[in-house]
Structure formats: structure tokens, C-alpha cells
Design an enzyme around this catalytic site. Structure first.
Site, short mmCIF file in Angstrom:
data_model
loop_
_atom_site.label_atom_id
_atom_site.label_comp_id
_atom_site.label_asym_id
_atom_site.label_seq_id
_atom_site.Cartn_x
_atom_site.Cartn_y
_atom_site.Cartn_z
N PHE A 146 -1.61 51.18 33.23
CA PHE A 146 -1.46 52.28 32.28
C PHE A 146 -1.02 53.55 33.05
CE2 PHE A 146 -3.12 55.58 29.40
CZ PHE A 146 -2.63 55.12 28.19
N ASP A 157 -10.75 49.26 35.62
CA ASP A 157 -10.53 50.02 34.39
C ASP A 157 -10.77 49.05 33.23
OD1 ASP A 157 -9.39 51.14 32.08
OD2 ASP A 157 -8.03 52.39 33.27
N TYR A 186 -13.24 55.15 22.73
CA TYR A 186 -12.59 55.34 21.42
C TYR A 186 -11.73 54.16 21.00
CZ TYR A 186 -8.91 57.10 24.57
OH TYR A 186 -8.03 57.24 25.59
N LYS A 187 -11.67 53.11 21.85
CA LYS A 187 -10.87 51.93 21.48
C LYS A 187 -11.79 50.93 20.76
CE LYS A 187 -7.43 53.03 24.90
NZ LYS A 187 -6.98 52.96 26.29
N ARG A 199 2.72 46.21 19.67
CA ARG A 199 1.43 45.72 20.14
C ARG A 199 0.49 45.58 18.95
NH1 ARG A 199 -2.04 49.15 24.43
NH2 ARG A 199 -2.42 50.32 22.51
#
Ligand SMILES: *Cc1c(COP(=O)(O)O)cnc(C)c1O
Length: 411
Positions: free
Chosen positions: A132, A209, A234-235, A383
């Protein structure tokens, strides 16, 4: 509706009816007809139905009535209490090793600086080009600040970092290995236990991560011998936009941990105010400023929901959802030129898949207009993030059928 015959062996209605977690969907806020299929729970998880009431109770109670007294009464401990709960429910981490703080980006900076400082005689940070952007940008910054270089792994676009790929790059120059447990684009699930072992054999320190794995599949940080880990809330943990991140520091590293951002909340006694800085013991030393207690509230309720469902059941549904999405992609989209850019083997796949087609940038915009919400990942990827507690098989079918219909219209 599409004119196609069913592409998958089982239809969505049958799969939803047999789903042991189906009743959890009603625990999430119902956005009504303007959301037809939400396929981006891995970018921003949906709120719980009770989140508004829960926040309002917090405003009226702890904040409204207790006011500044609430810091002494409970808030100073919230980052550690919630961290321990997250560690227990999702991370396989014994108490005292997980804290909620800052953003993932800031915590990557802190942990990477701390990890690099543990290996003063080694010059390389090992990372993947597929990582990322914020991870890469932060590592480039830390490398520049500390006189290190980055050694880039180059995994294929549709997979990720294998043990062999890491093994070949490890040497006595490797200070730190910083990798994503699940690749944000392909969804490739790295073998964190084996890679950690290999890195340790080479004398390196490991940071994982966990942004795309926390809350989506069982994680065993203690058992895997991980040094450091970081991730979003928050995912798949539905903490809300910009909810604070988490960091894990294995107990063995805590006494020597050097937080590069020394602020008053990481000091041994924040309210001394006169003595020079001395670090707190335990995870408190990773703090910098005042903890975002308000922003941690939705996460607290979500962790209860995750605990109730149990990580093994969540993982089982996640696999079923991604299998179904791949079956539909093969059956409906492949002949329209769509390719799968994610692993076919569920054992090395997280809870999202990416599919590619040159028209997907425009098609994503059209889908959003119709309440079908995946996300776009450059250069040509859609995605599909399938959040096990809130996503139905019907949403997957509606989403992929809509992609089929858009592509057919354009062909
Ligand atoms: C989502 C994500 C981030 C986000 O970092 P923030 O500081 O919360 O913006 C970082 N790393 C990975 C791998 C991610 O998927």
C-alpha cells in the site's frame, strides 16, 4: 436482471439461507434502497445499527456528566483496555501488547523507526512494491532519515510475497522486514508465521501490516513470534471513518522500545509536568498525544459482535463469499475480457478479490450511480471487498451481474 443462465453451482438465495452468520446482517445500519450492493467493506466498514445510540449515550454520560473527571475514571486506560480486547478477539495477542492510537500511517512510522533502531549495524528495510502506498512512502521517509536503503520485492500483480521470495532477499544486511499480511490489491494472504521465522533466522525484525486481515481471519501474533504489527480499525472492524489504528509490540521488545515521537502521553508521569521526559513502561510509551477516546467508541461495540460470531466462522464465510465471487467472475465476466487478479486458492486469499478490465474506471462510476459500490484500484481493477458479517451472497451476485450488464452494454 441478466439474461444469463446461473453461472454458479449454487445460487445466492440458497447460499444466504444456509449461511450460519446471516442474522448478523440485521445488526448493521440499513441504508435503504439507495445502497443496492455494498462491496467495499474492506475500505470502510458499515456502521452498526446501534452505533448512533451508543455514541449518544457516550455524549450524555461519560463526556456530558463526568466531563474532565472521566479521564481519571476511565479514559486514560481506554487505549489499552480496547487494545487488549482487540488482541484477544482478533490478533492472538496476550494482554499488555496492543494499543489503540493515531492512524496506521503514524504507527507505521513509529514502529519502523523503533525497529530500525534495534538493528543499528544493518542497512536494509525489506518491503514489496505491491505494498500500500502509505507503507512505501513512510518507509522511504524513514530510510532517508536513518541512512538506510529499501530492498524491494517484486511479486506478481495477481499474487503476493511468498516465503521463497522473502528468503532470497534476506541477508545479514536486513534490519527490518515490513510487509502486508493481505495484499491490498490482489488479496494475497502471506504466510506470516513462516516469513517471520525466516526473517528471525536472518537476524531481522518483523513488522506486519494487518489492515486487510484484522477482523477478516484468525491471526496468531504471539504464536507466530511476530515482533511488531499495525492495522486499521475502520475496515473489517467497522470503527468508522478515520477511527484510530492499533499497534502490537511483543512483550520482549517493550522495555527497549524507542518511540520517535515523544509526547506527554507516552511519558512515565504525564501530569508531573516538570521532570524531563522519561518513557512510560509497557505499551503506554508508544503514545504521543491525547488518545482519541471518542473515535474508539464504535470499535468497542464491533469487537463484541466479532467475538459473538467467532473468527473461525467469519473466516469460513469469507472464503465462501470470495469463492462465490470467483465462480461468478468465471461464469459471467471472463468471456467479456475480465481477468481475475487474485489467488484462486482460498488458502492464500483474504476477504477481497480484484478483477481487471480496461473499462473498469468508467464502469465503477456507473455502478456507484446505481447504488452498487465496489472500489476502483488503478490501473484497471475493480476490487470487491466482502465483509463477512455484513455482506450477503445476494449482494455479490447483484454486483457481478451489474458489472456483466454494463460491460455487455458497451460491447
Ligand atoms: C488502509 C491501509 C492503510 C491506511 O492507513 P491510514 O493511515 O489509516 O490512512 C495503510 N496500510 C494498508 C496496507 C492499508 O490497507
Amino acid at each position: 436482471m441478466s439474461e444469463q443462465s446461473p453461472a454458479a453451482a449454487l445460487d445466492a438465495a440458497t447460499l444466504d439461507a444456509a449461511d450460519p452468520l446471516r442474522h448478523f446482517r440485521s445488526r448493521f445500519f440499513d441504508p435503504g434502497a439507495q445502497v443496492v450492493a455494498y462491496l467495499d467493506g474492506n475500505s470502510l466498514g458499515r456502521p452498526l445499527r446501534d452505533t448512533a445510540a451508543y455514541l449518544s449515550e457516550f455524549v450524555a454520560g461519560a463526556w456530558g456528566e463526568r466531563l474532565i473527571r472521566a479521564w481519571d475514571e476511565q479514559w486514560m486506560e481506554v487505549p489499552f483496555v480496547v487494545g487488549d480486547r482487540l488482541g484477544q478477539v482478533c490478533l492472538g495477542a496476550a494482554p499488555g501488547q496492543t494499543v489503540i492510537a493515531d492512524s496506521t500511517s503514524v504507527l507505521i512510522y513509529k514502529l519502523l523507526r523503533a525497529a530500525v533502531a534495534e538493528r543499528p549495524d544493518r542497512v536494509e528495510i525489506l518491503m514489496a512494491r505491491s505494498d500500500f502506498p502509505t507503507d512505501r512512502y513512510l518507509a522511504e521517509g524513514v530510510a532517508a532519515e536513518t541512512g538506510r536503503t529499501i530492498r524491494w520485492l517484486e511479486p506478481p500483480l495477481d499474487s503476493g510475497v511468498s516465503v521463497d521470495l522473502v528468503q532470497e532477499a534476506l541477508s545479514d544486511r536486513t534490519a527490518v522486514v515490513l510487509l502486508s499480511h493481505i495484499a491490498y490489491r490482489s488479496g494475497y494472504l502471506a504466510d506470516a508465521a513462516a516469513i517471520t521465522r525466516a526473517a528471525h533466522e536472518a537476524g531481522a525484525v518483523v513488522i506486519w501490516d494487518l489492515c486487510h486481515s484484522a477482523g477478516a481471519l484468525p491471526i496468531e501474533l504471539d504464536a507466530w513470534g511476530v515482533d511488531y504489527a499495525v492495522g486499521c480499525t475502520y475496515k473489517y472492524l467497522n470503527g468508522g471513518p478515520g477511527s484510530p489504528a492499533f499497534a502490537y509490540v511483543a512483550a520482549a521488545h517493550q522495555a527497549t522500545l524507542r518511540n520517535p515521537l515523544t509526547g506527554w502521553m507516552g511519558a512515565a508521569d504525564p501530569f508531573d509536568m516538570i521532570a524531563p521526559f522519561a518513557p512510560a513502561t509497557g505499551m503506554r510509551r508508544l503514545l504521543t498525544g491525547t488518545p482519541p477516546v471518542l473515535a474508539m467508541q464504535p470499535l468497542i461495540a464491533m469487537l463484541d459482535l466479532v467475538a459473538e460470531a467467532g473468527m473461525p466462522a467469519i473466516r469460513a464465510k469469507s472464503i465462501a463469499l470470495t469463492e462465490f465471487a470467483i465462480e461468478l467472475t468465471d461464469g459471467l465476466l471472463a468471456r467479456l475480457g475480465v481477468t481475475l487478479s487474485s489467488p484462486r486458492d482460498a488458502a492464500v486469499r483474504g476477504s477481497h478479490i480484484t478483477i481487471d478490465h480496461p473499462d473498469f474506471r468508467e464502469i465503477t462510476l456507473a455502478l456507484w450511480d446505481h447504488g452498487i459500490i465496489p472500489d476502483f484500484r488503478p490501473p484497471t481493477g475493480i476490487r470487491l471487498g466482502l465483509s463477512p458479517l455484513s455482506t450477503s451472497f445476494a449482494e455479490v451476485e447483484v454486483g457481478i451481474t451489474a458489472i456483466h450488464d454494463e460491460l455487455s452494454r458497451r460491447a
